[in-house]
Write a protein that holds these residues in place. Structure first.
Motif, PDB file in Angstrom:
ATOM      1  N   THR A  18       0.826  -1.210   0.000  1.00 23.29           N
ATOM      2  CA  THR A  18       0.000   0.000   0.000  1.00 23.29           C
ATOM      3  C   THR A  18       0.857   1.256   0.000  1.00 23.29           C
ATOM      4  O   THR A  18       0.636   2.184  -0.803  1.00 23.29           O
ATOM      5  CB  THR A  18      -0.939   0.005   1.226  1.00 23.29           C
ATOM      6  N   VAL A  19       1.843   1.325   0.877  1.00 21.11           N
ATOM      7  CA  VAL A  19       2.696   2.509   0.961  1.00 21.11           C
ATOM      8  C   VAL A  19       3.469   2.712  -0.336  1.00 21.11           C
ATOM      9  O   VAL A  19       3.577   3.841  -0.842  1.00 21.11           O
ATOM     10  CB  VAL A  19       3.657   2.405   2.165  1.00 21.11           C
ATOM     11  N   HIS A  20       3.974   1.626  -0.918  1.00 22.47           N
ATOM     12  CA  HIS A  20       4.692   1.746  -2.184  1.00 22.47           C
ATOM     13  C   HIS A  20       3.795   2.315  -3.272  1.00 22.47           C
ATOM     14  O   HIS A  20       4.207   3.185  -4.049  1.00 22.47           O
ATOM     15  CB  HIS A  20       5.236   0.385  -2.632  1.00 22.47           C
ATOM     16  N   SER A  21       2.555   1.844  -3.329  1.00 22.50           N
ATOM     17  CA  SER A  21       1.636   2.327  -4.363  1.00 22.50           C
ATOM     18  C   SER A  21       1.362   3.818  -4.207  1.00 22.50           C
ATOM     19  O   SER A  21       1.271   4.561  -5.197  1.00 22.50           O
ATOM     20  CB  SER A  21       0.328   1.529  -4.331  1.00 22.50           C
ATOM     21  N   ILE A  22       1.252   4.281  -2.963  1.00 25.13           N
ATOM     22  CA  ILE A  22       0.999   5.709  -2.714  1.00 25.13           C
ATOM     23  C   ILE A  22       2.220   6.538  -3.093  1.00 25.13           C
ATOM     24  O   ILE A  22       2.113   7.590  -3.739  1.00 25.13           O
ATOM     25  CB  ILE A  22       0.628   5.941  -1.239  1.00 25.13           C
ATOM     26  N   CYS A  23       3.401   6.068  -2.693  1.00 22.80           N
ATOM     27  CA  CYS A  23       4.635   6.801  -2.997  1.00 22.80           C
ATOM     28  C   CYS A  23       4.873   6.876  -4.503  1.00 22.80           C
ATOM     29  O   CYS A  23       5.311   7.918  -5.019  1.00 22.80           O
ATOM     30  CB  CYS A  23       5.825   6.128  -2.309  1.00 22.80           C
ATOM     31  N   GLU A  24       4.572   5.811  -5.207  1.00 23.96           N
ATOM     32  CA  GLU A  24       4.819   5.787  -6.643  1.00 23.96           C
ATOM     33  C   GLU A  24       3.842   6.665  -7.407  1.00 23.96           C
ATOM     34  O   GLU A  24       4.206   7.292  -8.410  1.00 23.96           O
ATOM     35  CB  GLU A  24       4.736   4.345  -7.162  1.00 23.96           C
ATOM     36  N   SER A  25       2.616   6.752  -6.957  1.00 26.71           N
ATOM     37  CA  SER A  25       1.600   7.510  -7.691  1.00 26.71           C
ATOM     38  C   SER A  25       1.434   8.946  -7.208  1.00 26.71           C
ATOM     39  O   SER A  25       0.896   9.797  -7.927  1.00 26.71           O
ATOM     40  CB  SER A  25       0.236   6.799  -7.602  1.00 26.71           C
ATOM     41  N   ASN A  26       1.905   9.245  -5.979  1.00 31.21           N
ATOM     42  CA  ASN A  26       1.688  10.580  -5.413  1.00 31.21           C
ATOM     43  C   ASN A  26       2.914  11.114  -4.668  1.00 31.21           C
ATOM     44  O   ASN A  26       2.792  12.017  -3.834  1.00 31.21           O
ATOM     45  CB  ASN A  26       0.489  10.550  -4.454  1.00 31.21           C
ATOM     46  N   GLY A  27       4.072  10.580  -4.971  1.00 33.23           N
ATOM     47  CA  GLY A  27       5.281  10.954  -4.259  1.00 33.23           C
ATOM     48  C   GLY A  27       5.669  12.411  -4.365  1.00 33.23           C
ATOM     49  O   GLY A  27       6.371  12.946  -3.496  1.00 33.23           O
ATOM     50  N   GLU A  28       5.195  13.089  -5.399  1.00 35.70           N
ATOM     51  CA  GLU A  28       5.585  14.492  -5.594  1.00 35.70           C
ATOM     52  C   GLU A  28       4.936  15.436  -4.592  1.00 35.70           C
ATOM     53  O   GLU A  28       5.308  16.621  -4.515  1.00 35.70           O
ATOM     54  CB  GLU A  28       5.229  14.946  -7.010  1.00 35.70           C
ATOM     55  N   TYR A  29       3.976  14.952  -3.797  1.00 37.64           N
ATOM     56  CA  TYR A  29       3.245  15.834  -2.893  1.00 37.64           C
ATOM     57  C   TYR A  29       3.863  15.947  -1.507  1.00 37.64           C
ATOM     58  O   TYR A  29       3.336  16.645  -0.650  1.00 37.64           O
ATOM     59  CB  TYR A  29       1.783  15.381  -2.780  1.00 37.64           C
ATOM     60  N   GLY A  30       4.954  15.277  -1.243  1.00 40.94           N
ATOM     61  CA  GLY A  30       5.550  15.365   0.086  1.00 40.94           C
ATOM     62  C   GLY A  30       4.721  14.578   1.080  1.00 40.94           C
ATOM     63  O   GLY A  30       3.940  15.139   1.851  1.00 40.94           O
ATOM     64  N   LEU A  31       4.861  13.275   1.073  1.00 37.05           N
ATOM     65  CA  LEU A  31       4.006  12.388   1.859  1.00 37.05           C
ATOM     66  C   LEU A  31       4.517  12.218   3.284  1.00 37.05           C
ATOM     67  O   LEU A  31       5.704  11.974   3.512  1.00 37.05           O
ATOM     68  CB  LEU A  31       3.930  11.014   1.190  1.00 37.05           C
ATOM     69  N   HIS A  32       3.611  12.342   4.237  1.00 34.72           N
ATOM     70  CA  HIS A  32       3.938  12.009   5.624  1.00 34.72           C
ATOM     71  C   HIS A  32       2.917  10.998   6.119  1.00 34.72           C
ATOM     72  O   HIS A  32       1.717  11.260   6.116  1.00 34.72           O
ATOM     73  CB  HIS A  32       3.936  13.237   6.534  1.00 34.72           C
ATOM     74  N   PHE A  33       3.409   9.836   6.525  1.00 34.55           N
ATOM     75  CA  PHE A  33       2.549   8.757   6.997  1.00 34.55           C
ATOM     76  C   PHE A  33       2.535   8.721   8.519  1.00 34.55           C
ATOM     77  O   PHE A  33       3.587   8.720   9.168  1.00 34.55           O
ATOM     78  CB  PHE A  33       3.053   7.405   6.475  1.00 34.55           C
ATOM     79  N   TYR A  34       1.334   8.683   9.077  1.00 38.08           N
ATOM     80  CA  TYR A  34       1.145   8.472  10.507  1.00 38.08           C
ATOM     81  C   TYR A  34       0.653   7.029  10.673  1.00 38.08           C
ATOM     82  O   TYR A  34      -0.386   6.653  10.120  1.00 38.08           O
ATOM     83  CB  TYR A  34       0.136   9.461  11.077  1.00 38.08           C
ATOM     84  N   VAL A  35       1.415   6.238  11.422  1.00 36.69           N
ATOM     85  CA  VAL A  35       1.142   4.801  11.523  1.00 36.69           C
ATOM     86  C   VAL A  35       0.724   4.459  12.948  1.00 36.69           C
ATOM     87  O   VAL A  35       1.519   4.536  13.889  1.00 36.69           O
ATOM     88  CB  VAL A  35       2.379   3.972  11.129  1.00 36.69           C
TER      89      VAL A  35
END
Length: 270
Positions: A18-35
């Motif tokens: 899941t995280v890989h899919s988000i990073c690959e498709s939306n990585g340009e937005y500066g992603l911060h994950f709260y786990v």
């Protein structure tokens, strides 16, 4: 773009997908994950950070004592309740966050959804049930007709409004007194308390499952349509693409991302 996830160690392999899919498709937005979790080790957290250097991570270790006597089964552990109380643990200055389950894949741009106008609502989400089941859930939970029933696997949360509305003690009292009527525990609770403050979005775009495709044949959702128009694929229920009896047209999205993370140093927890 702030993303909220809730996991235990047993789900780490799917978390990576899941995280890989988000990073690959939306990585340009500066992603911060709260786990949100209860059993990740320092080594797990270090490995995650090394695997996804393009994103940043914050970990929230949950004390499950507050969930004592809440209903749970193997398929629905206490982890599913974390999202209900997330606003209490997130930075006070944060005004919105996108909660996502870890049995889904993001393969197109999230920006439009993430920046949606709440119009005063607490949640923006989708429903994966029809009118008959919607009516049944309203009857089962004693909901007014204007209440909606959402799938909590994909929720954009208006944190500013949710902090005002959240009543943890009322939720606890209701849950303990109504265990017998709860079927999808966290969904039932959130819709019972906040069903009149949910803005609905298109399920086919933001919470698509093979079940939805089967139940809505008139929409003629093809593999090509999914590739062009869908943003989030959610493998709802027991029909998972990592299981041998999977049936549907959406497996490739999970399997492609799974192949890309197979060499990551993922804890072998399955």
């Amino acid at each position: 773009m702030n993303i909220l996830l809730s996991i235990n160690r047993g789900y780490l392999p799917h978390f990576y997908v899941t995280v890989h899919s988000i990073c690959e498709s939306n990585g340009e937005y500066g992603l911060h994950f709260y786990v949100m979790h209860n059993d990740l080790t320092p080594s797990d957290c270090e490995t995650i950070a090394q695997s996804f250097p393009m994103a940043s991570f914050s970990y929230i270790r949950m004390n499950e004592s507050c969930l004592s006597r809440f209903p749970k089964v193997k398929r629905y552990p206490y982890t599913i309740y974390y999202r209900i109380f997330a606003s209490e643990y997130l930075p006070k200055e944060m005004d919105r966050i996108l909660y996502l389950d870890c049995d889904l894949v993001v393969h197109n741009d999230l920006k439009s959804f993430y920046e949606s106008d709440f119009n005063g609502n607490i949640f923006i989400a989708c429903s994966n049930i029809g009118k008959a089941m919607m009516a049944f859930n309203r009857l089962r939970l004693g909901l007014p007709k204007d209440y909606r029933y959402m799938n909590t696997g994909v929720m954009l949360i208006n944190l500013a409004e949710y902090r005002i509305a959240l009543d943890t003690e009322a939720i606890r009292k209701y849950t303990l007194a109504n265990k017998w009527k709860l079927m999808l525990y966290d969904q039932d609770i959130l819709c019972k308390f906040y069903g009149n403050r949910i803005k609905m979005e298109k399920t086919s775009v933001y919470n698509l499952s093979d079940r939805y495709i089967s139940w809505h044949k008139k929409e003629n959702i093809t593999a090509e349509w999914v590739r062009k128009n869908n943003v989030i694929i959610h493998y709802i229920g027991k029909n998972k693409p990592w299981k041998p009896k999977y049936r549907g047209i959406l497996a490739e999205y999970y399997l492609t991302n799974q192949e890309k993370v197979k060499n990551f140093a993922i804890a072998k927890t399955e």
